[in-house]
Design a protein around this motif. Structure first.
Motif, PDB file in Angstrom:
ATOM      1  N   ALA A  92      39.172  44.544  54.071  1.00 45.51           N
ATOM      2  CA  ALA A  92      39.542  43.634  52.629  1.00 45.51           C
ATOM      3  C   ALA A  92      40.218  44.680  51.678  1.00 45.51           C
ATOM      4  O   ALA A  92      40.018  46.028  51.623  1.00 45.51           O
ATOM      5  N   PHE A  93      40.653  44.032  50.882  1.00 40.45           N
ATOM      6  CA  PHE A  93      41.185  44.897  49.671  1.00 40.45           C
ATOM      7  C   PHE A  93      40.516  44.359  48.322  1.00 40.45           C
ATOM      8  O   PHE A  93      40.153  43.260  48.345  1.00 40.45           O
ATOM      9  N   HIS A  94      41.027  45.133  47.297  1.00 39.48           N
ATOM     10  CA  HIS A  94      40.394  45.126  45.815  1.00 39.48           C
ATOM     11  C   HIS A  94      41.250  45.096  44.965  1.00 39.48           C
ATOM     12  O   HIS A  94      42.210  46.028  44.862  1.00 39.48           O
ATOM     13  N   VAL A  95      41.397  44.348  44.214  1.00 44.46           N
ATOM     14  CA  VAL A  95      42.361  43.800  43.071  1.00 44.46           C
ATOM     15  C   VAL A  95      41.642  44.010  41.715  1.00 44.46           C
ATOM     16  O   VAL A  95      40.729  43.342  41.384  1.00 44.46           O
ATOM     17  N   THR A  96      42.154  45.070  41.057  1.00 43.63           N
ATOM     18  CA  THR A  96      41.553  45.251  39.547  1.00 43.63           C
ATOM     19  C   THR A  96      42.355  44.676  38.784  1.00 43.63           C
ATOM     20  O   THR A  96      43.292  43.893  38.803  1.00 43.63           O
ATOM     21  N   ASP A  97      41.657  44.460  37.439  1.00 42.44           N
ATOM     22  CA  ASP A  97      42.387  43.691  36.261  1.00 42.44           C
ATOM     23  C   ASP A  97      43.658  44.540  36.022  1.00 42.44           C
ATOM     24  O   ASP A  97      44.528  43.578  35.719  1.00 42.44           O
ATOM     25  N   ALA A  98      43.648  45.839  36.412  1.00 47.74           N
ATOM     26  CA  ALA A  98      44.899  46.488  35.913  1.00 47.74           C
ATOM     27  C   ALA A  98      46.142  46.068  36.840  1.00 47.74           C
ATOM     28  O   ALA A  98      47.034  45.805  36.211  1.00 47.74           O
ATOM     29  N   ASP A  99      45.603  45.877  38.086  1.00 46.34           N
ATOM     30  CA  ASP A  99      46.722  45.194  39.277  1.00 46.34           C
ATOM     31  C   ASP A  99      47.049  43.927  38.746  1.00 46.34           C
ATOM     32  O   ASP A  99      48.295  43.548  38.816  1.00 46.34           O
ATOM     33  N   LEU A 100      46.297  43.036  38.077  1.00 44.27           N
ATOM     34  CA  LEU A 100      46.788  41.682  37.731  1.00 44.27           C
ATOM     35  C   LEU A 100      47.624  41.486  36.458  1.00 44.27           C
ATOM     36  O   LEU A 100      48.530  40.773  36.503  1.00 44.27           O
ATOM     37  N   VAL A 101      47.248  42.593  35.644  1.00 39.33           N
ATOM     38  CA  VAL A 101      48.295  42.596  34.424  1.00 39.33           C
ATOM     39  C   VAL A 101      49.710  43.128  34.754  1.00 39.33           C
ATOM     40  O   VAL A 101      50.618  42.537  34.440  1.00 39.33           O
ATOM     41  N   GLU A 102      49.600  44.094  35.736  1.00 36.91           N
ATOM     42  CA  GLU A 102      50.883  44.652  36.294  1.00 36.91           C
ATOM     43  C   GLU A 102      51.565  43.490  36.879  1.00 36.91           C
ATOM     44  O   GLU A 102      52.850  43.282  36.698  1.00 36.91           O
ATOM     45  N   LEU A 103      50.852  42.916  37.835  1.00 42.17           N
ATOM     46  CA  LEU A 103      51.436  41.726  38.528  1.00 42.17           C
ATOM     47  C   LEU A 103      52.187  40.688  37.446  1.00 42.17           C
ATOM     48  O   LEU A 103      53.292  40.091  37.679  1.00 42.17           O
ATOM     49  N   GLY A 104      51.478  40.402  36.581  1.00 41.35           N
ATOM     50  CA  GLY A 104      51.782  39.306  35.676  1.00 41.35           C
ATOM     51  C   GLY A 104      52.940  39.774  34.748  1.00 41.35           C
ATOM     52  O   GLY A 104      54.030  38.934  34.537  1.00 41.35           O
ATOM     53  N   ALA A 105      53.079  41.026  34.269  1.00 39.46           N
ATOM     54  CA  ALA A 105      54.200  41.312  33.623  1.00 39.46           C
ATOM     55  C   ALA A 105      55.332  41.489  34.525  1.00 39.46           C
ATOM     56  O   ALA A 105      56.622  41.128  34.207  1.00 39.46           O
ATOM     57  N   PHE A 106      55.318  41.879  35.972  1.00 45.70           N
ATOM     58  CA  PHE A 106      56.478  41.653  36.738  1.00 45.70           C
ATOM     59  C   PHE A 106      56.964  40.256  36.972  1.00 45.70           C
ATOM     60  O   PHE A 106      58.096  40.088  36.692  1.00 45.70           O
ATOM     61  N   LEU A 107      56.046  39.251  37.132  1.00 45.66           N
ATOM     62  CA  LEU A 107      56.452  37.948  37.239  1.00 45.66           C
ATOM     63  C   LEU A 107      56.935  37.520  36.138  1.00 45.66           C
ATOM     64  O   LEU A 107      58.045  36.748  36.082  1.00 45.66           O
ATOM     65  N   ALA A 108      56.411  38.020  34.769  1.00 44.26           N
ATOM     66  CA  ALA A 108      57.008  37.328  33.551  1.00 44.26           C
ATOM     67  C   ALA A 108      58.510  38.011  33.339  1.00 44.26           C
ATOM     68  O   ALA A 108      59.388  37.279  32.639  1.00 44.26           O
ATOM     69  N   ALA A 109      58.773  39.301  33.821  1.00 47.97           N
ATOM     70  CA  ALA A 109      59.912  39.842  33.359  1.00 47.97           C
ATOM     71  C   ALA A 109      61.045  39.041  34.176  1.00 47.97           C
ATOM     72  O   ALA A 109      62.347  39.389  33.884  1.00 47.97           O
ATOM     73  N   GLY A 110      60.804  38.240  35.081  1.00 49.79           N
ATOM     74  CA  GLY A 110      62.024  37.425  35.761  1.00 49.79           C
ATOM     75  C   GLY A 110      62.636  38.379  36.973  1.00 49.79           C
ATOM     76  O   GLY A 110      63.526  38.119  37.495  1.00 49.79           O
ATOM     77  N   ASP A 111      61.906  39.491  37.477  1.00 50.92           N
ATOM     78  CA  ASP A 111      62.665  40.252  38.313  1.00 50.92           C
ATOM     79  C   ASP A 111      62.074  39.783  39.879  1.00 50.92           C
ATOM     80  O   ASP A 111      62.619  40.516  40.762  1.00 50.92           O
ATOM     81  N   ALA A 112      61.242  38.914  39.807  1.00 51.18           N
ATOM     82  CA  ALA A 112      60.452  38.527  41.139  1.00 51.18           C
ATOM     83  C   ALA A 112      61.174  37.435  41.561  1.00 51.18           C
ATOM     84  O   ALA A 112      61.425  36.403  40.861  1.00 51.18           O
ATOM     85  N   THR A 113      61.051  36.990  42.825  1.00 48.53           N
ATOM     86  CA  THR A 113      61.573  35.693  43.441  1.00 48.53           C
ATOM     87  C   THR A 113      60.299  35.131  43.798  1.00 48.53           C
ATOM     88  O   THR A 113      59.749  35.696  44.924  1.00 48.53           O
ATOM     89  N   VAL A 114      59.957  34.045  43.463  1.00 43.68           N
ATOM     90  CA  VAL A 114      58.800  33.361  44.040  1.00 43.68           C
ATOM     91  C   VAL A 114      59.392  32.346  45.211  1.00 43.68           C
ATOM     92  O   VAL A 114      60.197  31.482  44.941  1.00 43.68           O
ATOM     93  N   HIS A 115      58.561  32.489  46.298  1.00 41.71           N
ATOM     94  CA  HIS A 115      58.957  31.500  47.450  1.00 41.71           C
ATOM     95  C   HIS A 115      57.802  30.632  47.812  1.00 41.71           C
ATOM     96  O   HIS A 115      56.628  30.984  47.590  1.00 41.71           O
ATOM     97  N   THR A 116      58.114  29.479  48.004  1.00 43.11           N
ATOM     98  CA  THR A 116      57.110  28.524  48.480  1.00 43.11           C
ATOM     99  C   THR A 116      56.976  28.409  50.018  1.00 43.11           C
ATOM    100  O   THR A 116      57.939  28.856  50.641  1.00 43.11           O
ATOM    101  N   PHE A 117      55.727  28.187  50.385  1.00 38.63           N
ATOM    102  CA  PHE A 117      55.379  27.980  51.824  1.00 38.63           C
ATOM    103  C   PHE A 117      56.113  26.845  52.452  1.00 38.63           C
ATOM    104  O   PHE A 117      56.194  25.887  51.799  1.00 38.63           O
TER     105      PHE A 117
END
Length: 100
Positions: A62-87
């Protein structure tokens, strides 16, 4: 533990003794390779899992996702640098494209 057979999925994290492996995963699990008593303290999240109807236990991690990991992910997605793909939709999909 007379009610152990009622649990369809059994999870053995790091165990102290060899006998505990068979107590958790079922008779003969250790002999078939499930070495939950050998899991190192350095490998957090490692376990052996046994599902009813399957003869062999599987080692998982299993993996562990911290609050800091989620903040970093949110900032990355908000910056528009990521491409979100649907299944893609599958014909047998009843959950609207969620991954199985």
């Amino acid at each position: 533990m007379g009610f152990r057979h009622l649990f369809g999925t059994r999870v053995a994290l790091r165990l102290d003794e060899t006998a505990q492996v068979d107590m958790v995963l079922g008779d003969g699990a250790r002999a078939r390779g499930a070495a939950a008593h050998e899991i190192s303290e350095q490998t957090s999240g490692v376990a052996w899992v046994k599902d009813d109807g399957r003869g062999q236990s599987e080692q998982v991690r299993a993996f562990h996702v911290t609050d800091a990991d989620l903040v970093e992910l949110g900032a990355f997605l908000a910056a528009g640098d990521a491409t979100v793909h649907t299944f893609p939709h599958r014909p047998d999909d009843t959950a609207g494209g969620a991954a199985a």
